[in-house]
Design a protein around this motif. Sequence first.
Motif, PDB file in Angstrom:
ATOM      1  N   GLY A  14       0.809  -1.212   0.000  1.00 45.01           N
ATOM      2  CA  GLY A  14       0.000   0.000   0.000  1.00 45.01           C
ATOM      3  C   GLY A  14       0.842   1.262   0.000  1.00 45.01           C
ATOM      4  O   GLY A  14       1.914   1.316  -0.603  1.00 45.01           O
ATOM      5  N   GLU A  15       0.367   2.258   0.703  1.00 46.43           N
ATOM      6  CA  GLU A  15       1.049   3.559   0.744  1.00 46.43           C
ATOM      7  C   GLU A  15       2.463   3.480   1.307  1.00 46.43           C
ATOM      8  O   GLU A  15       3.338   4.236   0.907  1.00 46.43           O
ATOM      9  CB  GLU A  15       0.230   4.560   1.559  1.00 46.43           C
ATOM     10  CG  GLU A  15      -0.981   5.075   0.836  1.00 46.43           C
ATOM     11  CD  GLU A  15      -0.623   5.808  -0.455  1.00 46.43           C
ATOM     12  OE1 GLU A  15       0.279   6.658  -0.457  1.00 46.43           O
ATOM     13  OE2 GLU A  15      -1.271   5.505  -1.473  1.00 46.43           O
ATOM     14  N   SER A  16       2.714   2.575   2.240  1.00 47.10           N
ATOM     15  CA  SER A  16       4.058   2.483   2.834  1.00 47.10           C
ATOM     16  C   SER A  16       5.101   2.099   1.784  1.00 47.10           C
ATOM     17  O   SER A  16       6.263   2.470   1.906  1.00 47.10           O
ATOM     18  CB  SER A  16       4.082   1.484   3.991  1.00 47.10           C
ATOM     19  OG  SER A  16       3.818   0.171   3.527  1.00 47.10           O
ATOM     20  N   GLY A  17       4.681   1.413   0.749  1.00 44.52           N
ATOM     21  CA  GLY A  17       5.597   1.021  -0.304  1.00 44.52           C
ATOM     22  C   GLY A  17       6.053   2.168  -1.180  1.00 44.52           C
ATOM     23  O   GLY A  17       7.091   2.090  -1.838  1.00 44.52           O
ATOM     24  N   GLN A  18       5.280   3.239  -1.198  1.00 45.99           N
ATOM     25  CA  GLN A  18       5.636   4.402  -2.023  1.00 45.99           C
ATOM     26  C   GLN A  18       6.929   5.066  -1.550  1.00 45.99           C
ATOM     27  O   GLN A  18       7.569   5.779  -2.296  1.00 45.99           O
ATOM     28  CB  GLN A  18       4.496   5.428  -2.034  1.00 45.99           C
ATOM     29  CG  GLN A  18       3.231   4.904  -2.670  1.00 45.99           C
ATOM     30  CD  GLN A  18       3.425   4.433  -4.100  1.00 45.99           C
ATOM     31  OE1 GLN A  18       4.197   4.997  -4.868  1.00 45.99           O
ATOM     32  NE2 GLN A  18       2.735   3.369  -4.453  1.00 45.99           N
ATOM     33  N   HIS A  19       7.324   4.819  -0.309  1.00 47.12           N
ATOM     34  CA  HIS A  19       8.524   5.438   0.246  1.00 47.12           C
ATOM     35  C   HIS A  19       9.790   4.651  -0.080  1.00 47.12           C
ATOM     36  O   HIS A  19      10.885   5.074   0.273  1.00 47.12           O
ATOM     37  CB  HIS A  19       8.382   5.579   1.763  1.00 47.12           C
ATOM     38  CG  HIS A  19       7.250   6.480   2.154  1.00 47.12           C
ATOM     39  ND1 HIS A  19       5.936   6.093   2.059  1.00 47.12           N
ATOM     40  CD2 HIS A  19       7.222   7.751   2.612  1.00 47.12           C
ATOM     41  CE1 HIS A  19       5.152   7.084   2.451  1.00 47.12           C
ATOM     42  NE2 HIS A  19       5.907   8.098   2.790  1.00 47.12           N
ATOM     43  N   LEU A  20       9.656   3.515  -0.745  1.00 42.26           N
ATOM     44  CA  LEU A  20      10.829   2.714  -1.084  1.00 42.26           C
ATOM     45  C   LEU A  20      11.682   3.419  -2.135  1.00 42.26           C
ATOM     46  O   LEU A  20      11.157   4.019  -3.065  1.00 42.26           O
ATOM     47  CB  LEU A  20      10.401   1.338  -1.620  1.00 42.26           C
ATOM     48  CG  LEU A  20       9.685   0.422  -0.641  1.00 42.26           C
ATOM     49  CD1 LEU A  20       9.154  -0.810  -1.375  1.00 42.26           C
ATOM     50  CD2 LEU A  20      10.625  -0.001   0.476  1.00 42.26           C
ATOM     51  N   SER A  21      12.994   3.332  -1.946  1.00 43.62           N
ATOM     52  CA  SER A  21      13.934   3.920  -2.903  1.00 43.62           C
ATOM     53  C   SER A  21      14.844   2.824  -3.431  1.00 43.62           C
ATOM     54  O   SER A  21      14.755   1.667  -3.016  1.00 43.62           O
ATOM     55  CB  SER A  21      14.767   5.006  -2.221  1.00 43.62           C
ATOM     56  OG  SER A  21      15.665   4.410  -1.294  1.00 43.62           O
ATOM     57  N   GLU A  22      15.754   3.187  -4.331  1.00 43.60           N
ATOM     58  CA  GLU A  22      16.691   2.204  -4.877  1.00 43.60           C
ATOM     59  C   GLU A  22      17.548   1.580  -3.784  1.00 43.60           C
ATOM     60  O   GLU A  22      17.972   0.436  -3.908  1.00 43.60           O
ATOM     61  CB  GLU A  22      17.579   2.846  -5.938  1.00 43.60           C
ATOM     62  CG  GLU A  22      16.842   3.117  -7.230  1.00 43.60           C
ATOM     63  CD  GLU A  22      17.759   3.481  -8.366  1.00 43.60           C
ATOM     64  OE1 GLU A  22      18.851   2.879  -8.482  1.00 43.60           O
ATOM     65  OE2 GLU A  22      17.386   4.362  -9.144  1.00 43.60           O
ATOM     66  N   ASP A  23      17.813   2.318  -2.728  1.00 45.69           N
ATOM     67  CA  ASP A  23      18.667   1.835  -1.644  1.00 45.69           C
ATOM     68  C   ASP A  23      17.901   1.099  -0.549  1.00 45.69           C
ATOM     69  O   ASP A  23      18.500   0.638   0.425  1.00 45.69           O
ATOM     70  CB  ASP A  23      19.438   3.006  -1.018  1.00 45.69           C
ATOM     71  CG  ASP A  23      20.380   3.663  -2.010  1.00 45.69           C
ATOM     72  OD1 ASP A  23      20.924   2.946  -2.877  1.00 45.69           O
ATOM     73  OD2 ASP A  23      20.564   4.888  -1.931  1.00 45.69           O
ATOM     74  N   SER A  24      16.588   0.987  -0.702  1.00 49.59           N
ATOM     75  CA  SER A  24      15.782   0.319   0.329  1.00 49.59           C
ATOM     76  C   SER A  24      16.128  -1.166   0.389  1.00 49.59           C
ATOM     77  O   SER A  24      16.031  -1.871  -0.615  1.00 49.59           O
ATOM     78  CB  SER A  24      14.292   0.471   0.031  1.00 49.59           C
ATOM     79  OG  SER A  24      13.897   1.821   0.096  1.00 49.59           O
ATOM     80  N   PRO A  25      16.544  -1.648   1.567  1.00 46.01           N
ATOM     81  CA  PRO A  25      16.841  -3.074   1.704  1.00 46.01           C
ATOM     82  C   PRO A  25      15.565  -3.896   1.627  1.00 46.01           C
ATOM     83  O   PRO A  25      14.503  -3.459   2.077  1.00 46.01           O
ATOM     84  CB  PRO A  25      17.495  -3.178   3.083  1.00 46.01           C
ATOM     85  CG  PRO A  25      17.122  -1.938   3.808  1.00 46.01           C
ATOM     86  CD  PRO A  25      16.760  -0.906   2.794  1.00 46.01           C
ATOM     87  N   LEU A  26      15.682  -5.090   1.048  1.00 44.74           N
ATOM     88  CA  LEU A  26      14.510  -5.957   0.890  1.00 44.74           C
ATOM     89  C   LEU A  26      14.576  -7.153   1.830  1.00 44.74           C
ATOM     90  O   LEU A  26      13.907  -7.169   2.847  1.00 44.74           O
ATOM     91  CB  LEU A  26      14.384  -6.416  -0.565  1.00 44.74           C
ATOM     92  CG  LEU A  26      14.192  -5.311  -1.614  1.00 44.74           C
ATOM     93  CD1 LEU A  26      14.088  -5.912  -3.004  1.00 44.74           C
ATOM     94  CD2 LEU A  26      12.967  -4.478  -1.302  1.00 44.74           C
TER      95      LEU A  26
END
Length: 82
Positions: free
Chosen positions: A17-29
Motif C-alpha cells: 500500500g502507501e508504505s511502499g511508495q517510500h521505497l527507494s533504490e537503496d531500500s533493503p529488501l
Amino acid sequence: MYFEEVKTILIDVLALGESGQHLSEDSPLLGSLPELDSMAVVSLIGALEERFGIAIDDDDISASTFATLGTLAAFVAQKQAE
C-alpha cells in the motif's frame, strides 16, 4: 525505467500500500521487509517473469539479487538484455 515498474510490482505482490511508495533504490529488501518471505519471493519472481517476459532460473536467484530494490531492478534489466 525498470525501477518504477519493479517497485510497483513489489508493492502489489506484497500488498504494501502507501508504505511502499517510500521505497527507494537503496531500500533493503530481504530481512528488512517482513512481508518478503519465501512464498512472497516466489510470487514476486512469477510477477516479474510475466510482466517483463523473462525467465528466471533458480540459479539466477541469490541474496544479492534481493539485497535492495535497486539490485532487483538491475537484475530485471540484465535479464531483459539477455
